[in-house]
Design a protein around this motif. Structure first.
Motif, PDB file in Angstrom:
ATOM      1  N   ALA A   1       0.833  -1.203   0.000  1.00  0.00           N
ATOM      2  CA  ALA A   1       0.000   0.000   0.000  1.00  0.00           C
ATOM      3  C   ALA A   1       0.870   1.256   0.000  1.00  0.00           C
ATOM      4  CB  ALA A   1      -0.931  -0.013   1.207  1.00  0.00           C
ATOM      5  N   GLY A   2       2.005   1.187  -0.687  1.00  0.00           N
ATOM      6  CA  GLY A   2       2.891   2.345  -0.782  1.00  0.00           C
ATOM      7  C   GLY A   2       2.551   3.167  -2.024  1.00  0.00           C
ATOM      8  N   GLY A   3       3.474   4.071  -2.366  1.00  0.00           N
ATOM      9  CA  GLY A   3       3.263   4.957  -3.507  1.00  0.00           C
ATOM     10  C   GLY A   3       3.068   4.187  -4.808  1.00  0.00           C
ATOM     11  N   ALA A   4       3.807   3.096  -4.980  1.00  0.00           N
ATOM     12  CA  ALA A   4       3.719   2.326  -6.226  1.00  0.00           C
ATOM     13  C   ALA A   4       2.317   1.749  -6.398  1.00  0.00           C
ATOM     14  CB  ALA A   4       4.756   1.208  -6.213  1.00  0.00           C
ATOM     15  N   VAL A   5       1.724   1.305  -5.300  1.00  0.00           N
ATOM     16  CA  VAL A   5       0.378   0.717  -5.384  1.00  0.00           C
ATOM     17  C   VAL A   5      -0.672   1.796  -5.631  1.00  0.00           C
ATOM     18  CG1 VAL A   5      -1.411  -0.411  -4.010  1.00  0.00           C
ATOM     19  CG2 VAL A   5       0.875  -1.395  -4.131  1.00  0.00           C
TER      20      VAL A   5
ATOM     21  N   ASN B   1      -2.048  -5.263   3.159  1.00  0.00           N
ATOM     22  CA  ASN B   1      -0.767  -4.666   3.551  1.00  0.00           C
ATOM     23  C   ASN B   1      -0.432  -5.029   4.988  1.00  0.00           C
ATOM     24  OD1 ASN B   1       1.481  -3.044   2.791  1.00  0.00           O
ATOM     25  ND2 ASN B   1       0.696  -1.384   4.081  1.00  0.00           N
ATOM     26  N   ARG B   2       0.886  -5.072   5.256  1.00  0.00           N
ATOM     27  CA  ARG B   2       1.396  -5.303   6.600  1.00  0.00           C
ATOM     28  C   ARG B   2       0.776  -4.277   7.553  1.00  0.00           C
ATOM     29  NH1 ARG B   2       7.831  -5.294   6.312  1.00  0.00           N
ATOM     30  NH2 ARG B   2       7.369  -3.089   5.968  1.00  0.00           N
ATOM     31  N   THR B   3       0.848  -3.001   7.169  1.00  0.00           N
ATOM     32  CA  THR B   3       0.233  -1.933   7.960  1.00  0.00           C
ATOM     33  C   THR B   3      -1.165  -1.702   7.380  1.00  0.00           C
ATOM     34  OG1 THR B   3       2.458  -0.991   7.986  1.00  0.00           O
ATOM     35  CG2 THR B   3       0.685   0.386   8.877  1.00  0.00           C
TER      36      THR B   3
ATOM     37  N   PHE C   1      -2.621  -9.204   5.829  1.00  0.00           N
ATOM     38  CA  PHE C   1      -2.287 -10.457   5.139  1.00  0.00           C
ATOM     39  C   PHE C   1      -3.023 -11.658   5.753  1.00  0.00           C
ATOM     40  CE2 PHE C   1       1.831  -8.114   4.124  1.00  0.00           C
ATOM     41  CZ  PHE C   1       1.433  -7.811   2.836  1.00  0.00           C
TER      42      PHE C   1
ATOM     43  N   THR D   1       4.519  -4.713  -3.149  1.00  0.00           N
ATOM     44  CA  THR D   1       5.375  -4.390  -1.996  1.00  0.00           C
ATOM     45  C   THR D   1       6.814  -4.276  -2.490  1.00  0.00           C
ATOM     46  OG1 THR D   1       6.042  -6.643  -1.394  1.00  0.00           O
ATOM     47  CG2 THR D   1       3.940  -5.855  -0.503  1.00  0.00           C
ATOM     48  N   SER D   2       7.663  -3.707  -1.656  1.00  0.00           N
ATOM     49  CA  SER D   2       9.079  -3.659  -2.034  1.00  0.00           C
ATOM     50  C   SER D   2       9.829  -4.841  -1.411  1.00  0.00           C
ATOM     51  CB  SER D   2       9.684  -2.318  -1.611  1.00  0.00           C
ATOM     52  OG  SER D   2       9.355  -2.051  -0.265  1.00  0.00           O
ATOM     53  N   ALA D   3       9.077  -5.866  -0.948  1.00  0.00           N
ATOM     54  CA  ALA D   3       9.709  -7.016  -0.289  1.00  0.00           C
ATOM     55  C   ALA D   3      10.736  -7.710  -1.190  1.00  0.00           C
ATOM     56  CB  ALA D   3       8.638  -8.016   0.156  1.00  0.00           C
TER      57      ALA D   3
ATOM     58  N   GLU E   1      12.707 -10.767   0.102  1.00  0.00           N
ATOM     59  CA  GLU E   1      11.708 -11.310   1.037  1.00  0.00           C
ATOM     60  C   GLU E   1      10.379 -11.564   0.334  1.00  0.00           C
ATOM     61  OE1 GLU E   1      11.559  -8.339   4.059  1.00  0.00           O
ATOM     62  OE2 GLU E   1      13.538  -8.871   4.841  1.00  0.00           O
TER      63      GLU E   1
ATOM     64  N   PRO F   1       6.173 -11.322   0.918  1.00  0.00           N
ATOM     65  CA  PRO F   1       5.139 -10.829   1.830  1.00  0.00           C
ATOM     66  C   PRO F   1       4.458 -12.026   2.503  1.00  0.00           C
ATOM     67  CG  PRO F   1       4.799 -10.013  -0.419  1.00  0.00           C
ATOM     68  CD  PRO F   1       5.902 -11.010  -0.477  1.00  0.00           C
ATOM     69  N   PRO F   2       4.167 -11.965   3.802  1.00  0.00           N
ATOM     70  CA  PRO F   2       3.623 -13.125   4.530  1.00  0.00           C
ATOM     71  C   PRO F   2       2.148 -13.374   4.208  1.00  0.00           C
ATOM     72  CG  PRO F   2       3.853 -11.244   5.991  1.00  0.00           C
ATOM     73  CD  PRO F   2       4.368 -10.791   4.662  1.00  0.00           C
TER      74      PRO F   2
HETATM   75  P1  ATR Z   1       6.990   2.180  -3.056  1.00  0.00           P
HETATM   76  O1  ATR Z   1       7.228   3.591  -3.493  1.00  0.00           O
HETATM   77  O2  ATR Z   1       7.807   1.147  -3.765  1.00  0.00           O
HETATM   78  O3  ATR Z   1       5.542   1.816  -3.006  1.00  0.00           O
HETATM   79  P2  ATR Z   1       6.875   2.444  -0.200  1.00  0.00           P
HETATM   80  O4  ATR Z   1       5.932   3.588  -0.342  1.00  0.00           O
HETATM   81  O5  ATR Z   1       7.990   2.517   0.795  1.00  0.00           O
HETATM   82  O6  ATR Z   1       7.582   2.108  -1.564  1.00  0.00           O
HETATM   83  O7  ATR Z   1       5.995   1.134   0.115  1.00  0.00           O
HETATM   84  C1  ATR Z   1       6.560  -0.127   0.301  1.00  0.00           C
HETATM   85  C2  ATR Z   1       5.443  -1.148   0.484  1.00  0.00           C
HETATM   86  O8  ATR Z   1       6.028  -2.447   0.603  1.00  0.00           O
HETATM   87  C3  ATR Z   1       4.606  -0.944   1.736  1.00  0.00           C
HETATM   88  O9  ATR Z   1       3.300  -1.393   1.473  1.00  0.00           O
HETATM   89  C4  ATR Z   1       5.311  -1.858   2.747  1.00  0.00           C
HETATM   90  O10 ATR Z   1       4.488  -2.294   3.811  1.00  0.00           O
HETATM   91  P3  ATR Z   1       4.207  -1.323   5.084  1.00  0.00           P
HETATM   92  O11 ATR Z   1       3.294  -0.259   4.609  1.00  0.00           O
HETATM   93  O12 ATR Z   1       3.597  -2.211   6.104  1.00  0.00           O
HETATM   94  O13 ATR Z   1       5.577  -0.813   5.498  1.00  0.00           O
HETATM   95  C5  ATR Z   1       5.622  -3.024   1.851  1.00  0.00           C
HETATM   96  N1  ATR Z   1       6.726  -3.904   2.330  1.00  0.00           N
HETATM   97  C6  ATR Z   1       8.043  -3.636   2.331  1.00  0.00           C
HETATM   98  N2  ATR Z   1       8.748  -4.707   2.756  1.00  0.00           N
HETATM   99  C7  ATR Z   1       7.844  -5.686   3.023  1.00  0.00           C
HETATM  100  C8  ATR Z   1       7.939  -7.037   3.489  1.00  0.00           C
HETATM  101  N3  ATR Z   1       9.122  -7.601   3.766  1.00  0.00           N
HETATM  102  N4  ATR Z   1       6.803  -7.740   3.634  1.00  0.00           N
HETATM  103  C9  ATR Z   1       5.605  -7.184   3.366  1.00  0.00           C
HETATM  104  N5  ATR Z   1       5.440  -5.920   2.914  1.00  0.00           N
HETATM  105  C10 ATR Z   1       6.540  -5.169   2.754  1.00  0.00           C
END
Ligand code: ATR
Length: 273
Positions: A128-132, A151-153, A175, A190-192, A197, A199-200
């Protein structure tokens, strides 16, 4: 003199944009130059203004200047406003600068090219970051049955779902809440993958359908952790984000030059590099 275009960012050495646009220009027989420009932090406005006043026609903007790219333009397109993001700057005939975002269109183009289910489909977006945020409106415009953002958060996913609530078929969850639900198309935003990594997410999320697909907005030479995981669950449609990268570049090229290049040969060329 050739029309000048560039990508700006910091770092910028790794950018594939010059190679992509040079291939587009060759393919469409356009005469232009496309360079990469390293901008020091805090110098975005000054350097970008200088680029345009010295004859530059258009820019792509990448990290860490996404915020600046959004506040700099004289006008924003409606889709850039909805996405809260700008990746393309265009100098208009009156000299003013228009900001647009082509990421969402690039993704839809690549999903369609790879036969992912969109219309009437159940779509899951991870992250749910900027990319999404940038891909939600273009996805909803494809008239899916539903779009779920996990999303995690959870609060961040809920914030995005609220922005697009008027579509009536978007919701947010964590999740763990995905257990018991199945989706036709799952997009990892996600950027996992960057950190190697996964995402769980519960294992049961893929519908048992021959067109069920997993898409990772990241790309790499080998399968990303998310795509490898999907493969282990017998998902056969597995695509990484290289096509999205080329697709968003093609959309920028069309905005600047009025011609839409063919992205498939450019993706193939980059894969073989
Ligand atoms: P971007 O511009 O690539 O969207 P971002 O705004 O930093 O970057 O968002 C990163 C996203 O990847 C977020 O949704 C983040 O989850 P949180 O909002 O809970 O932080 C998610 N993310 C990053 N690493 C992750 C991981 N290891 N497992 C699950 N979600 C992850």
């Amino acid at each position: 003199m050739q029309d000048r275009y560039a990508v700006v960012g910091n770092p910028i050495a790794h950018s594939k944009s010059p190679a992509i646009h040079t291939l587009f220009a060759k393919q469409t027989q356009q005469k232009l130059s496309y360079e990469k420009i390293l901008i020091e932090l805090g110098h975005f406005e000054k350097d970008v203004k200088r680029f345009f006043t010295s004859g530059g026609k258009g820019l792509n903007v990448t990290v860490p200047f996404k915020e600046n790219a959004f506040t700099f333009p004289d006008q924003l397109t409606p889709r850039a406003q909805l996405a809260g993001a700008v990746n393309t700057l265009i100098q208009q005939t009156d000299g003013s600068i228009l900001g647009d975002t082509t990421d969402g269109a690039g993704l839809i183009n690549d999903l369609q090219r790879n036969c992912f289910l969109l219309k009437n489909a159940k779509i899951l977006v991870l992250g749910a970051g900027g990319a999404v945020r940038g891909i939600l409106e273009p996805l909803l415009a494809q008239q899916p049955k539903e779009v779920v953002i996990a999303n995690r958060t959870v609060a961040k996913a809920q914030m995005l779902a609220d922005i697009f609530d008027n579509y009536g078929n978007i919701r947010a969850c964590g999740f763990d809440d995905l257990t018991g639900y199945e989706f036709d198309t799952v997009i990892n935003g996600t950027s996992a993958s960057l950190a190697g990594e996964l995402p769980p997410v519960p294992e049961s999320i893929f519908a048992n359908n021959k067109n069920t697909g997993a898409y990772d907005m990241m790309y790499s030479k080998k399968l990303t952790p998310f795509l490898l995981w999907a493969k282990q669950q017998n998902v056969s449609l597995l695509t990484d984000g290289l096509g999205m990268l080329v697709g968003q570049a093609a959309e920028s090229f069309q905005l600047w030059r009025g011609v839409m290049p063919d992205i498939t040969p450019v993706i193939d060329a980059l894969r073989n590099q």
